[in-house]
Design an enzyme around this catalytic site. Structure first.
Site, short mmCIF file in Angstrom:
data_model
loop_
_atom_site.label_atom_id
_atom_site.label_comp_id
_atom_site.label_asym_id
_atom_site.label_seq_id
_atom_site.Cartn_x
_atom_site.Cartn_y
_atom_site.Cartn_z
N GLU A 7 30.10 36.01 37.33
CA GLU A 7 30.40 35.48 38.66
C GLU A 7 29.27 34.55 39.11
O GLU A 7 28.16 34.59 38.57
CB GLU A 7 30.58 36.61 39.66
CG GLU A 7 29.31 37.41 39.92
CD GLU A 7 29.39 38.26 41.17
OE1 GLU A 7 29.44 37.67 42.26
OE2 GLU A 7 29.41 39.50 41.05
N LYS A 55 31.65 30.74 49.66
CA LYS A 55 31.85 32.00 48.94
C LYS A 55 33.35 32.21 48.85
O LYS A 55 34.03 32.32 49.87
CB LYS A 55 31.16 33.14 49.69
CG LYS A 55 31.23 34.49 49.00
CD LYS A 55 30.44 35.51 49.82
CE LYS A 55 30.45 36.88 49.17
NZ LYS A 55 29.67 37.87 49.96
N VAL A 106 33.76 38.73 42.86
CA VAL A 106 34.35 39.54 41.79
C VAL A 106 35.84 39.25 41.64
O VAL A 106 36.33 39.02 40.53
CB VAL A 106 34.12 41.04 42.06
CG1 VAL A 106 35.00 41.90 41.14
CG2 VAL A 106 32.65 41.40 41.86
N ASP A 117 38.89 48.30 56.67
CA ASP A 117 38.18 47.29 55.89
C ASP A 117 38.02 47.77 54.46
O ASP A 117 37.34 48.76 54.19
CB ASP A 117 36.81 47.03 56.53
CG ASP A 117 36.12 45.80 55.96
OD1 ASP A 117 36.71 45.15 55.09
OD2 ASP A 117 35.01 45.49 56.41
N SER A 135 37.62 46.11 50.34
CA SER A 135 37.39 44.91 49.55
C SER A 135 38.65 44.45 48.81
O SER A 135 39.42 45.28 48.29
CB SER A 135 36.28 45.16 48.53
OG SER A 135 36.18 44.08 47.62
N ALA A 136 38.82 43.14 48.74
CA ALA A 136 39.93 42.57 47.98
C ALA A 136 39.77 42.82 46.48
O ALA A 136 40.74 42.67 45.72
CB ALA A 136 40.03 41.08 48.24
N ASP A 137 38.56 43.20 46.05
CA ASP A 137 38.34 43.48 44.63
C ASP A 137 39.32 44.52 44.11
O ASP A 137 39.85 44.40 43.00
CB ASP A 137 36.92 44.01 44.39
CG ASP A 137 35.84 42.99 44.69
OD1 ASP A 137 36.17 41.82 44.97
OD2 ASP A 137 34.65 43.38 44.65
N LYS A 176 28.45 49.49 45.71
CA LYS A 176 27.25 49.61 46.54
C LYS A 176 27.27 50.92 47.32
O LYS A 176 28.28 51.30 47.88
CB LYS A 176 27.15 48.42 47.49
CG LYS A 176 26.89 47.10 46.77
CD LYS A 176 26.77 45.95 47.75
CE LYS A 176 26.43 44.66 47.03
NZ LYS A 176 27.51 44.18 46.15
#
Length: 301
Positions: free
Chosen positions: A22, A83, A103, A135, A137-139, A156
């Protein structure tokens, strides 16, 4: 619309090992000029393992898999580079924008280029206070529908790790610890949560990739959770103290939703005197090296 460098295209066609990298860590994760030094170092690590590095970014609206030296320098030095997650890719292409890939965007573009192995630092996940913020992550959703092996250091530790593992299970994303039965916490070798499967060699990881392809089914990812070496991890007691103080500061200042994560990450860097950043880099280096070995093992099929 997708431009694959000649080196990467040839390697994929000849079934030689390739590792996707990435570019967000280059553009947004490190200070200049260290970011470019790290970018070049990570590509060198991939080559040391006998694989071809495929750093991914979007430049002037063109998604690129495999960057030249000049393009890598541009990603590192352009202050206006955006980003980009995978949802941003059509917008960036249509408006001729430039951006570093996260990612989700990297995994998507790598898979489209035929690259099977991807190395990153840590995945996004379910955020704390999810019941209020929703909330996530779109990952996670992208990995549920993309056939790629992602070597990472878990997620994380500022996230809700347990909820993230539950979400990955619900989405059907395979997760295995590399040499461990504990799920790593990015800065920490152990997040406090177990994993159900342990893989111990690059060859074993490659066999899982082959089995995914042979079995068919949904095009979901394989997450290879590779812990940061314990000697290089952030001191767990320091981590716990700083995170507790940073979370308390969020409460006092009314920081909520998407603002929480960047605030917590900033506080970790500041309050640990940069030690969290060094743990981050140690994790990334280890992941890239392992990814190179996995790609080599998979290419030897």
């Amino acid at each position: 619309m997708l431009v694959v460098s000649e080196e990467v295209r040839t390697a994929v066609a000849e079934r030689r090992p390739v590792v996707a990298l990435e570019s967000t860590i280059i553009a947004h994760g490190l200070p200049r000029p260290r970011n470019l030094q790290v970018a070049e170092e990570l590509e060198a690590v991939v080559r040391d393992e006998g694989a071809v590095p495929a750093t991914i970014a979007v430049l002037d609206g063109v998604p690129r898999v495999g960057l030249t030296k000049d393009q890598l320098q541009r990603v590192a030095n352009d202050e206006d580079i955006r980003k980009l997650g995978h949802r941003d890719l059509p917008l960036a292409v249509a408006t001729a924008a430039s951006g570093a890939t996260t990612v989700s965007a990297t995994a998507l573009l790598a898979a489209r280029a035929g690259v099977r192995v991807f190395a990153t630092g840590g995945l996004g996940g379910v955020h704390r206070q999810w019941t209020q913020s929703q909330d996530e992550s779109a990952d996670l959703g992208l990995l549920a529908r993309t056939r790629i092996a992602v070597v990472c250091a878990g997620v994380k530790s500022i996230l809700d790790v347990g909820a993230t593992l539950e979400r990955l299970e619900t989405l059907g994303v395979a997760v295995a610890g590399y040499g461990t039965d504990r799920f790593p916490g990015f800065y920490l070798a152990d997040s406090g949560h177990p994993v159900d499967w342990t893989l111990r060699t690059p060859g074993e990881v490659a066999e899982v990739i082959r089995a995914q392809d042979a079995l068919g089914g949904p095009d979901s990812a394989l997450v290879v959770a590779n812990p940061v070496p314990r000697a290089a991890q952030l001191d767990p007691a320091l981590h716990a103290r700083v995170l507790a103080e940073a979370l308390a500061a969020c409460e006092e200042r009314g920081i909520t939703g998407q603002a929480i994560t960047p605030f917590l990450l900033g506080e970790l860097v500041r309050r640990t005197g940069g030690a969290s950043l060094e743990a981050n880099l140690a994790a990334v280096r280890g992941n890239v090296r392992l990814a190179g070995r996995v790609a080599a093992a998979w290419a030897a099929r």
